[in-house]
Design an enzyme around this catalytic site. Structure first.
Site, PDB file in Angstrom:
ATOM      1  N   ASP A   1      93.872 -27.545  46.068  1.00 50.91           N
ATOM      2  CA  ASP A   1      93.692 -28.507  47.158  1.00 50.91           C
ATOM      3  C   ASP A   1      92.275 -28.470  47.727  1.00 50.91           C
ATOM      4  O   ASP A   1      91.966 -29.147  48.704  1.00 50.91           O
ATOM      5  CB  ASP A   1      94.716 -28.283  48.274  1.00 50.91           C
ATOM      6  CG  ASP A   1      94.858 -26.830  48.669  1.00 50.91           C
ATOM      7  OD1 ASP A   1      94.062 -25.999  48.209  1.00 50.91           O
ATOM      8  OD2 ASP A   1      95.776 -26.507  49.449  1.00 50.91           O
TER       9      ASP A   1
ATOM     10  N   HIS B   1      94.129 -23.954  52.464  1.00 53.08           N
ATOM     11  CA  HIS B   1      94.835 -23.653  53.707  1.00 53.08           C
ATOM     12  C   HIS B   1      94.926 -22.144  53.934  1.00 53.08           C
ATOM     13  O   HIS B   1      95.023 -21.377  52.977  1.00 53.08           O
ATOM     14  CB  HIS B   1      96.239 -24.250  53.682  1.00 53.08           C
ATOM     15  CG  HIS B   1      96.269 -25.737  53.538  1.00 53.08           C
ATOM     16  ND1 HIS B   1      96.148 -26.366  52.318  1.00 53.08           N
ATOM     17  CD2 HIS B   1      96.388 -26.723  54.465  1.00 53.08           C
ATOM     18  CE1 HIS B   1      96.191 -27.676  52.489  1.00 53.08           C
ATOM     19  NE2 HIS B   1      96.332 -27.924  53.784  1.00 53.08           N
TER      20      HIS B   1
ATOM     21  N   HIS C   1     102.467 -19.811  52.903  1.00 53.85           N
ATOM     22  CA  HIS C   1     102.783 -20.118  54.308  1.00 53.85           C
ATOM     23  C   HIS C   1     104.102 -19.496  54.750  1.00 53.85           C
ATOM     24  O   HIS C   1     104.447 -19.556  55.928  1.00 53.85           O
ATOM     25  CB  HIS C   1     102.852 -21.631  54.535  1.00 53.85           C
ATOM     26  CG  HIS C   1     101.551 -22.335  54.317  1.00 53.85           C
ATOM     27  ND1 HIS C   1     100.380 -21.926  54.908  1.00 53.85           N
ATOM     28  CD2 HIS C   1     101.230 -23.418  53.553  1.00 53.85           C
ATOM     29  CE1 HIS C   1      99.394 -22.729  54.519  1.00 53.85           C
ATOM     30  NE2 HIS C   1      99.881 -23.629  53.700  1.00 53.85           N
TER      31      HIS C   1
ATOM     32  N   ASP D   1      93.193 -20.965  48.265  1.00 55.83           N
ATOM     33  CA  ASP D   1      93.796 -22.247  48.614  1.00 55.83           C
ATOM     34  C   ASP D   1      93.031 -22.784  49.828  1.00 55.83           C
ATOM     35  O   ASP D   1      92.497 -22.008  50.627  1.00 55.83           O
ATOM     36  CB  ASP D   1      95.269 -22.027  48.964  1.00 55.83           C
ATOM     37  CG  ASP D   1      96.041 -23.314  49.189  1.00 55.83           C
ATOM     38  OD1 ASP D   1      96.717 -23.764  48.250  1.00 55.83           O
ATOM     39  OD2 ASP D   1      95.966 -23.856  50.306  1.00 55.83           O
TER      40      ASP D   1
END
Length: 396
Positions: free
Chosen positions: A325, A247, A208, A245
């Site tokens: 995740d 995200h 991120h 991931d």
């Protein structure tokens, strides 16, 4: 009366002529000034363009010099395996780290599982160097790094508000130093992968964070840094990022938005953080998996995505962001993938790379349940059992 009648038109005509002459003079003067201004503007733009070009060249040279002078690449003896970890990865900050759902000691627990169960000798693990300021400046700006000297900024990035209340020297030591060690591990992983065929950084994957902005528990852009180092130090020309991931990896997508040397396959849940629609435009292969996606559907989509990626791009290095995740029950990922599904996912990516003789590095990235460490360790052990990696523990 006659005089006044005849003099009025004459006076009016003279006034008109005078006004016209004055107007012409003013217009001529304005045109002259505009012309001079335009010339100055063109000259300044030309000089600015030359200066900008020179500045870009200087920046590129400085970046290269920083990479070449870095101490993050070092020779690793063959007695060690390309599994990278340091006890400094783990974050312990007076217990306030528990206010974030991320397991800040996940990395140490992964290695503990692997060593206590005999899959990995703790003496064969490689410890990386901490990324220095000069190393970080390869991607990050001075202004961004300076912003991390404010505890409130770090609190926002890590999503732990109480961090803002502590002196920055303590925040640097307890939060940012562990991150910088993990950055060093990600950068070193590319070198080891080039030499050994694979490498695993039991940490990193701060996808991120971009050059100018952190967020989502990511303070440094380790993926972008790793790739920039690989371009210069390893003479690698093409890199594929496989980001699995849960995200979206908006950080590296932003950093490589106009770089055709990097191909991004991002398979993520679009209904959760960060919802960065601007960064999505830079994904080469966008694979969306909605909340509630189960193991079989997920693995089917991954198979299809890897087939497409194989046809679209021929990488010399694969950077695999292997967040856990996606696990069923993860409070932030919202997917329903089983632990066995995670192991199968990792196996598919490593097989994709290894069958094509492409060096691959794995980063552990996100994962917000205590069970994540166990799942990662089991997956790494499975990769060893399938002979996709060699942890150096041979029978007899």
């Amino acid at each position: 009366m006659e005089v006044s009648i005849t003099s009025t038109p004459i006076s009016t005509e003279l006034t008109r002529n005078l006004c016209k002459t004055t107007l012409y003079l003013l217009l001529a003067l304005a045109t002259f000034k505009a012309s001079r201004s335009l010339q100055r503007y063109i000259r300044s733009r030309t000089m600015s363009s030359s200066s900008s070009s020179l500045s870009t060249t200087d920046a590129g040279t400085l970046r290269r010099d920083r990479i070449l002078s870095s101490k993050l690449y070092f020779d690793v003896p063959l007695s060690k395996v390309p599994v990278i970890y340091s006890p400094s990865y783990d974050i312990a900050f007076l217990g306030i780290e528990k206010l974030h759902p991320f397991d800040s000691k996940k990395w140490g627990r992964v290695c503990q599982f692997l060593t206590t169960e005999g899959d990995l000798d703790k003496n064969s693990i490689v410890e990386p160097q901490e990324a220095s300021k000069d190393d970080l400046l390869v991607v990050h700006s001075e202004s961004y790094l300076n912003s991390l000297k404010c505890s409130a900024t770090v609190a926002m990035i890590t999503e732990v508000p109480p961090v803002a209340l502590f002196p920055n020297c303590l925040v640097q030591l307890k939060v940012l130093y562990p991150f910088r060690k993990q950055v060093g591990g990600t950068i070193l992983a590319a070198k080891l992968a080039k030499e050994r065929g694979w490498a695993i950084n039991v940490g990193g994957g701060f996808h991120h964070c971009s050059a100018e902005k952190g967020g989502g528990f990511c303070a440094y852009a380790d993926i972008s840094l790793c790739i920039q180092f690989a371009f210069v130090r390893l003479n690698i020309l093409r890199v594929m990022i496989i980001d699995l991931d849960a995200h979206q990896g908006n950080g590296h997508e932003t950093d490589f938005s106009d770089d055709r040397r990097v191909y991004i396959l991002d398979m993520y849940n679009p209904g959760i953080y960060p919802r960065d629609y601007a960064a999505r435009r830079y994904i080469n292969q966008n694979v969306e998996v909605m909340s509630g996606t189960t193991t079989n559907e997920y693995l089917r989509k991954l198979d299809e995505a890897l087939k497409v990626a194989e046809c679209k791009f021929d990488p010399e290095l694969v950077v695999y962001n292997a967040g856990t995740d996606i696990l069923d029950g993860d409070p932030l990922g919202r997917l329903k993938i089983s632990p066995e599904g995670v192991a199968c996912r990792d196996e598919k990516v490593f097989r994709f790379a290894r069958e094509r003789n492409i060096p691959v590095i794995m980063l552990t990235s996100g994962g917000y349940m205590k069970s994540s460490a166990r799942v990662i360790a089991d997956s790494i052990a499975n990769l060893s059992k399938k002979n996709l990696i060699d942890l150096g523990k041979h029978p007899g």
